[in-house]
Design a protein around this motif. Sequence first.
Motif, PDB file in Angstrom:
ATOM      1  N   ALA A 153      -5.158  10.617 -20.360  1.00 36.99           N
ATOM      2  CA  ALA A 153      -6.310  11.200 -21.055  1.00 36.99           C
ATOM      3  C   ALA A 153      -6.616  12.588 -20.517  1.00 36.99           C
ATOM      4  N   VAL A 154      -6.476  12.779 -19.207  1.00 37.78           N
ATOM      5  CA  VAL A 154      -6.680  14.111 -18.617  1.00 37.78           C
ATOM      6  C   VAL A 154      -5.571  15.054 -19.050  1.00 37.78           C
ATOM      7  N   ALA A 155      -4.322  14.561 -19.025  1.00 36.59           N
ATOM      8  CA  ALA A 155      -3.188  15.414 -19.400  1.00 36.59           C
ATOM      9  C   ALA A 155      -3.316  15.920 -20.841  1.00 36.59           C
ATOM     10  N   LYS A 156      -3.878  15.105 -21.728  1.00 29.54           N
ATOM     11  CA  LYS A 156      -3.999  15.487 -23.139  1.00 29.54           C
ATOM     12  C   LYS A 156      -4.997  16.620 -23.367  1.00 29.54           C
ATOM     13  N   THR A 157      -5.820  16.946 -22.365  1.00 32.77           N
ATOM     14  CA  THR A 157      -6.738  18.088 -22.499  1.00 32.77           C
ATOM     15  C   THR A 157      -6.044  19.400 -22.135  1.00 32.77           C
ATOM     16  N   SER A 158      -4.770  19.325 -21.751  1.00 34.19           N
ATOM     17  CA  SER A 158      -4.040  20.521 -21.340  1.00 34.19           C
ATOM     18  C   SER A 158      -3.502  21.281 -22.552  1.00 34.19           C
ATOM     19  N   CYS A 159      -3.375  22.587 -22.389  1.00 35.00           N
ATOM     20  CA  CYS A 159      -2.752  23.434 -23.415  1.00 35.00           C
ATOM     21  C   CYS A 159      -1.247  23.542 -23.212  1.00 35.00           C
ATOM     22  N   GLY A 160      -0.735  22.991 -22.111  1.00 29.73           N
ATOM     23  CA  GLY A 160       0.682  23.113 -21.803  1.00 29.73           C
ATOM     24  C   GLY A 160       1.482  21.893 -22.227  1.00 29.73           C
ATOM     25  N   ASP A 161       2.743  21.876 -21.803  1.00 28.62           N
ATOM     26  CA  ASP A 161       3.661  20.789 -22.120  1.00 28.62           C
ATOM     27  C   ASP A 161       3.404  19.609 -21.167  1.00 28.62           C
ATOM     28  N   ILE A 162       3.105  18.436 -21.720  1.00 31.49           N
ATOM     29  CA  ILE A 162       2.787  17.273 -20.886  1.00 31.49           C
ATOM     30  C   ILE A 162       3.882  16.202 -20.982  1.00 31.49           C
ATOM     31  N   LEU A 182       0.832  -1.206   0.000  1.00 30.54           N
ATOM     32  CA  LEU A 182       0.000   0.000   0.000  1.00 30.54           C
ATOM     33  C   LEU A 182       0.863   1.251   0.000  1.00 30.54           C
ATOM     34  N   GLY A 183       1.932   1.235   0.816  1.00 31.04           N
ATOM     35  CA  GLY A 183       2.843   2.390   0.855  1.00 31.04           C
ATOM     36  C   GLY A 183       3.500   2.623  -0.490  1.00 31.04           C
ATOM     37  N   ARG A 184       3.926   1.535  -1.152  1.00 30.21           N
ATOM     38  CA  ARG A 184       4.536   1.661  -2.478  1.00 30.21           C
ATOM     39  C   ARG A 184       3.545   2.258  -3.468  1.00 30.21           C
ATOM     40  N   ALA A 185       2.297   1.789  -3.420  1.00 29.36           N
ATOM     41  CA  ALA A 185       1.277   2.283  -4.352  1.00 29.36           C
ATOM     42  C   ALA A 185       1.033   3.776  -4.160  1.00 29.36           C
ATOM     43  N   VAL A 186       0.896   4.207  -2.904  1.00 25.59           N
ATOM     44  CA  VAL A 186       0.663   5.629  -2.626  1.00 25.59           C
ATOM     45  C   VAL A 186       1.866   6.464  -3.055  1.00 25.59           C
ATOM     46  N   LEU A 187       3.071   5.969  -2.743  1.00 22.31           N
ATOM     47  CA  LEU A 187       4.296   6.711  -3.083  1.00 22.31           C
ATOM     48  C   LEU A 187       4.447   6.880  -4.584  1.00 22.31           C
ATOM     49  N   PHE A 188       4.167   5.833  -5.359  1.00 17.89           N
ATOM     50  CA  PHE A 188       4.325   5.899  -6.808  1.00 17.89           C
ATOM     51  C   PHE A 188       3.243   6.739  -7.476  1.00 17.89           C
ATOM     52  N   VAL A 189       2.033   6.689  -6.959  1.00 18.18           N
ATOM     53  CA  VAL A 189       0.899   7.300  -7.665  1.00 18.18           C
ATOM     54  C   VAL A 189       0.625   8.728  -7.198  1.00 18.18           C
ATOM     55  N   PHE A 190       1.021   9.067  -5.980  1.00 15.50           N
ATOM     56  CA  PHE A 190       0.712  10.391  -5.441  1.00 15.50           C
ATOM     57  C   PHE A 190       1.179  11.547  -6.332  1.00 15.50           C
ATOM     58  N   PRO A 191       2.349  11.449  -7.015  1.00 14.33           N
ATOM     59  CA  PRO A 191       2.758  12.563  -7.889  1.00 14.33           C
ATOM     60  C   PRO A 191       1.816  12.809  -9.073  1.00 14.33           C
ATOM     61  N   GLU A 192       1.039  11.804  -9.479  1.00 12.02           N
ATOM     62  CA  GLU A 192       0.193  11.977 -10.674  1.00 12.02           C
ATOM     63  C   GLU A 192      -0.783  13.138 -10.542  1.00 12.02           C
ATOM     64  N   PRO A 193      -1.642  13.180  -9.483  1.00  4.77           N
ATOM     65  CA  PRO A 193      -2.550  14.337  -9.392  1.00  4.77           C
ATOM     66  C   PRO A 193      -1.806  15.657  -9.213  1.00  4.77           C
ATOM     67  N   LEU A 194      -0.624  15.619  -8.600  1.00  2.00           N
ATOM     68  CA  LEU A 194       0.167  16.853  -8.459  1.00  2.00           C
ATOM     69  C   LEU A 194       0.656  17.336  -9.818  1.00  2.00           C
ATOM     70  N   LEU A 195       1.112  16.395 -10.646  1.00  2.00           N
ATOM     71  CA  LEU A 195       1.552  16.763 -11.994  1.00  2.00           C
ATOM     72  C   LEU A 195       0.387  17.302 -12.824  1.00  2.00           C
ATOM     73  N   LEU A 196      -0.804  16.718 -12.647  1.00  3.40           N
ATOM     74  CA  LEU A 196      -1.980  17.202 -13.373  1.00  3.40           C
ATOM     75  C   LEU A 196      -2.397  18.589 -12.891  1.00  3.40           C
ATOM     76  N   SER A 197      -2.312  18.820 -11.598  1.00  2.00           N
ATOM     77  CA  SER A 197      -2.784  20.094 -11.040  1.00  2.00           C
ATOM     78  C   SER A 197      -1.941  21.285 -11.490  1.00  2.00           C
ATOM     79  N   ARG A 198      -0.702  21.040 -11.921  1.00  2.00           N
ATOM     80  CA  ARG A 198       0.172  22.148 -12.360  1.00  2.00           C
ATOM     81  C   ARG A 198      -0.092  22.534 -13.806  1.00  2.00           C
ATOM     82  N   LEU A 199      -0.877  21.727 -14.542  1.00  2.00           N
ATOM     83  CA  LEU A 199      -1.100  21.970 -15.963  1.00  2.00           C
ATOM     84  C   LEU A 199      -2.179  23.025 -16.197  1.00  2.00           C
ATOM     85  N   PRO A 200      -2.008  23.860 -17.231  1.00  2.00           N
ATOM     86  CA  PRO A 200      -3.104  24.755 -17.649  1.00  2.00           C
ATOM     87  C   PRO A 200      -4.023  23.990 -18.607  1.00  2.00           C
ATOM     88  N   PHE A 201      -5.316  23.946 -18.305  1.00  2.28           N
ATOM     89  CA  PHE A 201      -6.239  23.172 -19.122  1.00  2.28           C
ATOM     90  C   PHE A 201      -6.993  24.071 -20.098  1.00  2.28           C
TER      91      PHE A 201
END
Length: 312
Positions: free
Chosen positions: A185-194, A151-170
């Motif tokens: 699929a969410v990242a591809k809706t961004s106008c920025g560099d993904i 569980l710790g490994r899963a949280v550690l590996f996946v936690f950056p994903e929403p952070l990376l998405l939140s920095r994008l301009p959509f």
Amino acid sequence: MATLNFTASDTSTFILMGIPGLEAAHVWIAMPFCACYIIGLLGNFVVLFVVGKEQTLHKPMYLLLCMLALTDVGMSTCVVPKALCIFWFNLKGIAMAGCFIQTFFLDMFSVMYSAILVTMAFDRYVAICHPLRYTTILSNTRIAMLAFVGLGRAVLFVFPEPLLLSRLPFCANRLIPNTYCDHMAVAKTSCGDITVNRVYGLVIVFVVIELDVTLIALSYSLIIRSVFQLSSKKAHRKALNTCTAHVCVMLISYCSCLFSSLTHRFGQGIAPHVHIILDNLYITVPPMLNPIIYGVKTKELRDKVGKFTWRM
């Protein structure tokens, strides 16, 4: 019945399109989705109930099976209820926060699922190659510790994903051609560099899956070597039979996951609706089949389920 619609320009909302190109068949497509989900819930809750009630099943193998059942329920529940709302009620809008949360939990359950499969392979390795030391190597307490590590490994590996998405301009056009919020699929809706999102997504897929598949392959190569050192053919069959259910579950899970991930990233010649159907099959089919496979191939569990069924 009134439907709730959102516009693609809503600044806080994404639009999940379902399966583009098959909108006319959404109502009918929802039926097998719903059937798979209900069968999966029933099967996994039966496993959890029977193992929980039957003291003789409080063993590492069955505790791992309960963890797998919980992960199956969590992964399918992240996606299917919202997909059915899209198919039946045209409720396509999802808030940005809800979208990021769905992405996080879906990927977290997927990584946790892989960790449980690795632990199950290790469990079979110890049971077959070191049977006399099984209870000392794999106690229930140690299984619980391995679950927390997974569980710790899963949280550690996946936690950056929403952070990376939140920095994008959509962009204003926030249409996601799927039934759920997938990271890329969410990242591809961004106008920025993904680029960072692309690289991180591939790293997670290949590091987690390649590492876990390597560990599983190592476990089963040692199992096969140990089995062929046995003199009795009956012992061969008995040892291999204990691994059959695990092998079936692993093949279904990893093959569907890899095929879905690779076609989504590299299969430009495949029709979009095929990509989406494959994505959803990966999430709905294994949770439905896993309890059936274990119920059929594991005699002790099958007998206990039969006993509780007759009592009812």
